[in-house]
Structure formats: C-alpha cells, structure tokens
Design a protein around this motif. Structure first.
Motif, PDB file in Angstrom:
ATOM      1  N   TYR A  35       0.839  -1.195   0.000  1.00 23.33           N
ATOM      2  CA  TYR A  35       0.000   0.000   0.000  1.00 23.33           C
ATOM      3  C   TYR A  35       0.877   1.249   0.000  1.00 23.33           C
ATOM      4  CZ  TYR A  35      -3.941  -2.929   1.502  1.00 23.33           C
ATOM      5  OH  TYR A  35      -4.920  -3.885   1.581  1.00 23.33           O
ATOM      6  N   GLN A  37       0.605   5.298   1.210  1.00 22.98           N
ATOM      7  CA  GLN A  37      -0.202   6.267   1.958  1.00 22.98           C
ATOM      8  C   GLN A  37       0.494   7.620   1.913  1.00 22.98           C
ATOM      9  OE1 GLN A  37      -0.756   5.767   6.288  1.00 22.98           O
ATOM     10  NE2 GLN A  37      -2.928   6.233   5.960  1.00 22.98           N
ATOM     11  N   GLY A  42      -5.853   8.368   2.023  1.00 21.60           N
ATOM     12  CA  GLY A  42      -6.063   7.047   2.576  1.00 21.60           C
ATOM     13  C   GLY A  42      -5.051   6.060   2.040  1.00 21.60           C
ATOM     14  N   LEU A  43      -5.336   4.824   2.269  1.00 25.23           N
ATOM     15  CA  LEU A  43      -4.461   3.760   1.813  1.00 25.23           C
ATOM     16  C   LEU A  43      -4.770   3.429   0.364  1.00 25.23           C
ATOM     17  CD1 LEU A  43      -4.723   1.538   4.946  1.00 25.23           C
ATOM     18  CD2 LEU A  43      -2.599   2.416   4.033  1.00 25.23           C
ATOM     19  N   GLN A  44      -3.770   3.538  -0.475  1.00 27.35           N
ATOM     20  CA  GLN A  44      -3.921   3.182  -1.879  1.00 27.35           C
ATOM     21  C   GLN A  44      -3.333   1.790  -2.071  1.00 27.35           C
ATOM     22  OE1 GLN A  44      -5.446   5.155  -4.246  1.00 27.35           O
ATOM     23  NE2 GLN A  44      -5.939   6.490  -2.530  1.00 27.35           N
ATOM     24  N   PHE A  45      -4.201   0.842  -2.415  1.00 29.25           N
ATOM     25  CA  PHE A  45      -3.741  -0.520  -2.639  1.00 29.25           C
ATOM     26  C   PHE A  45      -2.924  -0.578  -3.915  1.00 29.25           C
ATOM     27  CE2 PHE A  45      -3.635  -4.986  -2.930  1.00 29.25           C
ATOM     28  CZ  PHE A  45      -4.071  -5.379  -4.191  1.00 29.25           C
ATOM     29  N   ALA A  56      -3.716  -9.812  -7.150  1.00 29.34           N
ATOM     30  CA  ALA A  56      -4.601  -8.679  -7.437  1.00 29.34           C
ATOM     31  C   ALA A  56      -3.752  -7.440  -7.645  1.00 29.34           C
ATOM     32  CB  ALA A  56      -5.595  -8.449  -6.304  1.00 29.34           C
ATOM     33  N   LYS A  57      -4.256  -6.576  -8.516  1.00 31.61           N
ATOM     34  CA  LYS A  57      -3.514  -5.364  -8.836  1.00 31.61           C
ATOM     35  C   LYS A  57      -4.397  -4.153  -8.578  1.00 31.61           C
ATOM     36  CE  LYS A  57       0.083  -4.687 -12.259  1.00 31.61           C
ATOM     37  NZ  LYS A  57       0.616  -5.134 -13.549  1.00 31.61           N
ATOM     38  N   GLY A  58      -3.799  -3.139  -7.972  1.00 33.00           N
ATOM     39  CA  GLY A  58      -4.530  -1.907  -7.728  1.00 33.00           C
ATOM     40  C   GLY A  58      -3.953  -0.786  -8.559  1.00 33.00           C
ATOM     41  N   PHE A  90       3.306   0.790   3.072  1.00 25.80           N
ATOM     42  CA  PHE A  90       3.017  -0.291   4.002  1.00 25.80           C
ATOM     43  C   PHE A  90       2.983  -1.622   3.274  1.00 25.80           C
ATOM     44  CE2 PHE A  90       2.209   1.728   7.932  1.00 25.80           C
ATOM     45  CZ  PHE A  90       1.541   2.916   7.709  1.00 25.80           C
ATOM     46  N   GLY A  99     -11.264 -18.144  -0.994  1.00 23.85           N
ATOM     47  CA  GLY A  99     -12.648 -18.125  -0.523  1.00 23.85           C
ATOM     48  C   GLY A  99     -12.865 -17.298   0.723  1.00 23.85           C
ATOM     49  N   SER A 100     -11.912 -16.490   1.080  1.00 23.51           N
ATOM     50  CA  SER A 100     -12.108 -15.686   2.288  1.00 23.51           C
ATOM     51  C   SER A 100     -11.467 -14.317   2.116  1.00 23.51           C
ATOM     52  CB  SER A 100     -11.493 -16.377   3.497  1.00 23.51           C
ATOM     53  OG  SER A 100     -10.087 -16.449   3.346  1.00 23.51           O
ATOM     54  N   THR A 101     -11.969 -13.397   2.861  1.00 15.66           N
ATOM     55  CA  THR A 101     -11.299 -12.103   2.945  1.00 15.66           C
ATOM     56  C   THR A 101     -10.567 -12.092   4.264  1.00 15.66           C
ATOM     57  OG1 THR A 101     -13.008 -11.047   1.652  1.00 15.66           O
ATOM     58  CG2 THR A 101     -11.595  -9.624   2.940  1.00 15.66           C
ATOM     59  N   ASP A 102      -9.263 -12.183   4.182  1.00 15.28           N
ATOM     60  CA  ASP A 102      -8.483 -12.366   5.390  1.00 15.28           C
ATOM     61  C   ASP A 102      -8.214 -11.072   6.107  1.00 15.28           C
ATOM     62  OD1 ASP A 102      -6.561 -14.482   3.302  1.00 15.28           O
ATOM     63  OD2 ASP A 102      -8.191 -15.072   4.622  1.00 15.28           O
ATOM     64  N   GLN A 104      -5.830  -8.489   7.450  1.00 16.98           N
ATOM     65  CA  GLN A 104      -4.496  -8.096   7.031  1.00 16.98           C
ATOM     66  C   GLN A 104      -3.724  -7.528   8.213  1.00 16.98           C
ATOM     67  OE1 GLN A 104      -4.355  -5.748   3.433  1.00 16.98           O
ATOM     68  NE2 GLN A 104      -6.063  -6.876   2.519  1.00 16.98           N
TER      69      GLN A 104
END
Lengths: 115, 114
Positions: A35, A37, A42-45, A56-58, A90, A99-102, A104
C-alpha cells in the motif's frame, strides 16, 4: 507488534533514482499486500501476491514493480522516482486462503522521501 | 471502479462525547472490515462484519453492517483520548469472483479534546 517486518524504516533519495523496499510477512502467511499512503490520503492498494504469484492489482504505476520470493518475503521496486512518490509504504500480510477475505496484518511502514 | 465512501473525513470531539463514522457503497458488499491507525502508526485490524444487519461490540465500540449490505458504521461511546486516530473501512464487493482485493475508504480522522 504485528509480526510483519519492513526495511528500511526511512529512505531518502533523489528524483530519478530507484529504490527497493523489503517486507517479511508473518510466519505462516502466504499473501503479501503493498500500500501507498500519502499525506492526507487514505491507503492506496498497489498489489497483492499470494504464494509467489500476483493475485490482485490496484493503482500501481508502471514505474513500480513487486515480487514475492520462494521464502515468501516480498520486495517493492520503485524506479524513476518523482517528488510525488514521497509517501509511507506499508506492507501487509494475511493467511491468504481462497474463498475468504483475510484479516491483514500491517508492518510498520517505510517512509520514502524523494528530494 | 468500485468505491467505498467514508464520512466524515475529520471529526473533532470533546472527551466523553460520542463519535460515529460511516461507510457507504453503491454496490452490495460481501463483507467489511474496520481498521484503526494511530498517529504515526500502522493500520490495525478491529473487526470484520459478514452478515446482513450484523452488530458487533468491542467495549465502547459498536460496529454495524446494514441490512442491504451496502453500508456500515462504527460508533464509539464516550470517547477517550486513546481513541484518537484514523478509522478505515475496507470492503470486498459481492460476486467479486477471482478479484478479492479490498476496497478501502479514505478514513475518518478522529481528534479528541481532553
């Protein structure tokens, strides 16, 4: 202490230069996230790796690249640096199961100053 | 792209007053997480909400997930100086498929006057 380590803590460099930020995830975590910042933002992924592969790409610029190594540590490479790249970077890690959103877990960050 | 709007951006309260921050999405969310970042620190996970209408409490903090799973709130009762920091929501959109990245709100910065 989240268990995520980042080095260096501070980095001061000049425009046009290239730097590498390093992250070691928590023991057992397979996913690493980066990330950016900036002040008052805010936090930019930027990007996520899972077990060595890009997941995944942001909003990652083409001048930036990352990779995750077999030992699961990750590096974020920033090249042709501009003044606007000055920010707190960060790294976060998670278990990274499908299958989950963990949850972080964030490292302490690397503060990059480009002069 | 998908966005999560978080309001207010800043909030200044007297110690003992209540505080609420809201996260809103135009699309249905699969789940939402809340994080707190102290000044000079890094984001720390607070909680995850998954079910429609879910309410969870952590001491003076109450977290809610809307019935339509498009909004969430964090309410702090009787704020203390230790509550100072920026509160972020991070959501995963429903039917995100293989794209499981979290969408982060811009955060609400809370200042507390002693």
């Amino acid at each position: 202490d989240s268990g995520v380590t980042q080095t260096p803590k501070h980095l001061i460099t000049a425009t046009g230069q290239r730097v590498t930020l390093r992250c070691s995830p928590r023991s057992g975590d397979l996913s690493v996230y980066w990330y950016q910042q900036s002040l008052d933002q805010g936090l930019q992924f930027l990007i996520q790796y899972y077990n060595g592969e890009e997941r995944a790409k942001g909003n990652i610029l083409e001048r930036f690249s990352a990779q995750q190594f077999p030992d699961l540590h990750s590096e974020l490479n920033l090249s042709s640096l501009e003044l606007g790249d000055s920010a707190l970077y960060f790294c976060a890690s998670s278990v990274g199961g499908r299958g989950s959103t963990d949850t972080q877990y964030f490292g302490p960050g690397t503060r990059l100053t480009v002069l | 792209g998908q966005q999560v709007m978080q309001i207010p951006q800043y909030q200044h309260v007297q110690e003992g007053e209540d505080f609420t921050t809201y996260c809103n999405s135009s699309t249905t969310l699969s789940n939402i997480q809340w994080y707190k970042q102290r000044p000079g620190g890094h984001p720390v996970f607070l909680i995850q909400l998954v079910k429609s209408g879910e309410v969870k409490k952590q001491k003076r903090l109450t977290f809610q997930f809307g019935e339509a799973k498009k909004n969430s709130s964090l309410h702090i009762t009787a704020t203390q100086t230790t509550d100072v920091g920026t509160y972020f929501c991070a959501a995963q959109a429903f039917n995100a498929g293989n794209n499981r990245k979290l969408i982060w709100g811009l955060g609400t910065s809370l200042a507390v006057n002693p």
